[in-house]
Design a protein around this motif. Sequence first.
Motif, PDB file in Angstrom:
ATOM      1  N   VAL A   1       1.858 -10.370  -7.632  1.00 35.49           N
ATOM      2  CA  VAL A   1       0.670 -10.729  -6.461  1.00 35.49           C
ATOM      3  C   VAL A   1       0.243  -9.470  -5.895  1.00 35.49           C
ATOM      4  N   PHE A   2      -1.205  -9.453  -5.884  1.00 35.83           N
ATOM      5  CA  PHE A   2      -2.096  -8.391  -5.163  1.00 35.83           C
ATOM      6  C   PHE A   2      -2.224  -8.711  -3.731  1.00 35.83           C
ATOM      7  N   LEU A   3      -2.449  -7.722  -2.851  1.00 29.30           N
ATOM      8  CA  LEU A   3      -2.818  -7.883  -1.489  1.00 29.30           C
ATOM      9  C   LEU A   3      -4.134  -7.076  -1.474  1.00 29.30           C
ATOM     10  N   ARG A   4      -5.007  -7.476  -0.485  1.00 24.89           N
ATOM     11  CA  ARG A   4      -6.288  -6.795  -0.607  1.00 24.89           C
ATOM     12  C   ARG A   4      -5.996  -5.504   0.169  1.00 24.89           C
ATOM     13  N   THR A   5      -6.949  -4.429  -0.624  1.00 24.12           N
ATOM     14  CA  THR A   5      -6.771  -3.042  -0.183  1.00 24.12           C
ATOM     15  C   THR A   5      -8.037  -2.438   0.763  1.00 24.12           C
ATOM     16  N   PRO A   6      -8.062  -2.502   2.036  1.00 27.24           N
ATOM     17  CA  PRO A   6      -9.302  -2.222   2.685  1.00 27.24           C
ATOM     18  C   PRO A   6      -9.937  -0.890   2.400  1.00 27.24           C
ATOM     19  N   GLY A   7     -11.248  -1.008   1.851  1.00 23.28           N
ATOM     20  CA  GLY A   7     -11.970   0.058   1.442  1.00 23.28           C
ATOM     21  C   GLY A   7     -11.679   0.393  -0.002  1.00 23.28           C
ATOM     22  N   GLY A   8     -10.802  -0.454  -0.866  1.00 26.63           N
ATOM     23  CA  GLY A   8     -10.316  -0.004  -1.976  1.00 26.63           C
ATOM     24  C   GLY A   8      -9.614   1.301  -2.010  1.00 26.63           C
ATOM     25  N   LEU A   9      -9.200   1.859  -1.199  1.00 24.76           N
ATOM     26  CA  LEU A   9      -8.487   3.027  -0.917  1.00 24.76           C
ATOM     27  C   LEU A   9      -7.082   3.005  -1.383  1.00 24.76           C
ATOM     28  N   SER A  10      -6.523   3.757  -2.367  1.00 24.67           N
ATOM     29  CA  SER A  10      -5.179   3.656  -2.843  1.00 24.67           C
ATOM     30  C   SER A  10      -4.972   5.008  -3.278  1.00 24.67           C
ATOM     31  N   HIS A  11      -3.552   5.516  -3.364  1.00 22.51           N
ATOM     32  CA  HIS A  11      -3.143   6.888  -3.571  1.00 22.51           C
ATOM     33  C   HIS A  11      -4.022   7.963  -2.775  1.00 22.51           C
ATOM     34  N   HIS A  12      -3.947   7.462  -1.360  1.00 18.07           N
ATOM     35  CA  HIS A  12      -5.006   8.293  -0.517  1.00 18.07           C
ATOM     36  C   HIS A  12      -4.214   8.237   0.870  1.00 18.07           C
ATOM     37  N   PRO A  13      -4.292   9.095   1.681  1.00 23.43           N
ATOM     38  CA  PRO A  13      -3.376   9.045   3.024  1.00 23.43           C
ATOM     39  C   PRO A  13      -3.997   7.766   3.899  1.00 23.43           C
ATOM     40  N   ASP A  14      -5.266   7.494   3.871  1.00 25.32           N
ATOM     41  CA  ASP A  14      -5.877   6.281   4.483  1.00 25.32           C
ATOM     42  C   ASP A  14      -5.791   5.276   3.937  1.00 25.32           C
ATOM     43  N   GLU A  15      -4.985   4.912   2.893  1.00 22.31           N
ATOM     44  CA  GLU A  15      -4.805   3.626   2.386  1.00 22.31           C
ATOM     45  C   GLU A  15      -4.137   2.752   3.516  1.00 22.31           C
ATOM     46  N   SER A  16      -4.466   1.373   3.443  1.00 18.81           N
ATOM     47  CA  SER A  16      -3.982   0.494   4.364  1.00 18.81           C
ATOM     48  C   SER A  16      -3.928  -0.998   4.139  1.00 18.81           C
ATOM     49  N   VAL A  17      -3.243  -1.816   4.844  1.00 21.45           N
ATOM     50  CA  VAL A  17      -3.313  -3.134   4.565  1.00 21.45           C
ATOM     51  C   VAL A  17      -3.603  -4.079   5.755  1.00 21.45           C
TER      52      VAL A  17
END
Length: 430
Positions: free
Chosen positions: A372-388
């Motif tokens: 199950v995927f959860l939405r990634t705000p801004g599409g950011l991943s592998h990045h300090p600013d990734e969020s949920v």
Amino acid sequence: MNEGSERARKAIARCREIAECTEIAGETTRTFLAPSMQRVHELLSGWMHAADMAVRVDAAGNLRGVLPATEVNAPRLVIGSHLDTVANAGAFDGVLGVMMGLALAEEIGAGRLPFAVEVVGFSEEEGVRFATPFLGSLALTGELDASLLARKDADGVSVAEAIRGFGLDPAEMTDAQLDAATFAYLEFHIEQGPVLESEGCALAVVDAIAGQTRMQLRFTGHANHAGTTPMGPLRQDALAAAAEWVCEVERYAGKTRGLVATVGKIEVPSGAGNVVPGMCAATLDVRHAQDAVRAKAIQHLLEFAAAAAAHRGVRLDHTTTLDQAAVAMDAELAKVLIENTGHATNGEARVLTSGAGHDAMILARRVPSAMVFLRTPGGLSHHPDESVIEEDVEAALAAGLEFLWLLGDDREMLNRLVKNARVYAGGAHA
């Protein structure tokens, strides 16, 4: 205060606390069995014990907590994701999936389901330290073999030595394998992309994990003085050949539905502003949910690279560093999760193919698996600013609980899944 929101906030807060366990101050960097992983295990073990789970660390450094069933020798559902990170990572990639499993175990409580729930925090998935991924989940499928244990990091330390340095014994690796009663694997993960956000969707069920090919290409021409070597056939410009090929990679992928192809790194060793490039090295990453489409793309791109090189009198060499087949998620588990996520979000469930690799693709070799995927705000991943988003986490927890209670109430479905898992274990699903 809303109880549902409280459990989502707790999961998010735990992810951020885990993010403080790092090898480098001021950022989140945590590789395979680094000292920082000891603190992660301390935190997670404490939370698991408080939830009445039996906790252990296996020989690959995976942290595992089991919530007991109503009966002994019951079937087992595994929920997991990874605890390691890339360099300078965010707080949620991988770790959120482990915290989701823990939150579900806390919500259910021991001895309330006819199957046990095992939550696994995999020691390694990213492939940072040893330049090969999935060491944690490969241990569960019995594929963390002698060749992988002998693999060395940049400091000359082998996987086996890293395991011993963490206080574990690689000779006990067979004890890390999936319990024979395991009938399914479930993984929650941030999407790592912008699709759900662009469509205003909180959750998606993964139907397949795209196959992936990674390659190294080397264009070898002849270095010469940039001012005295005229344009045309007297030049053997390796970079020019590579540049023509890079543009074709983008063009071809852009016209092929579902295909992604990336030249992520290009180097000109000993390059200088006044020298015709004599050698150029480049990487190629190609992914698609259908292996035949991916294979056709690889063939075309290699043929184009060879032609671009030959036109300039440049030699082409290439090696394949990864060739991972596409992996379908289990259709029955996905069907149930689609209904659950639809209920949890009061809308139609989204189905996505994962372009990134995950531990689920390894576990799917041995046991029916779902994601199950959860939405990634801004599409950011592998990045300090990734969020949920807190509401998304709550929706995922609600869907997960509905899924678990449904399996507990529907013995016919549970028995069918258990029987199907035996088929997987025998290899007949391939």
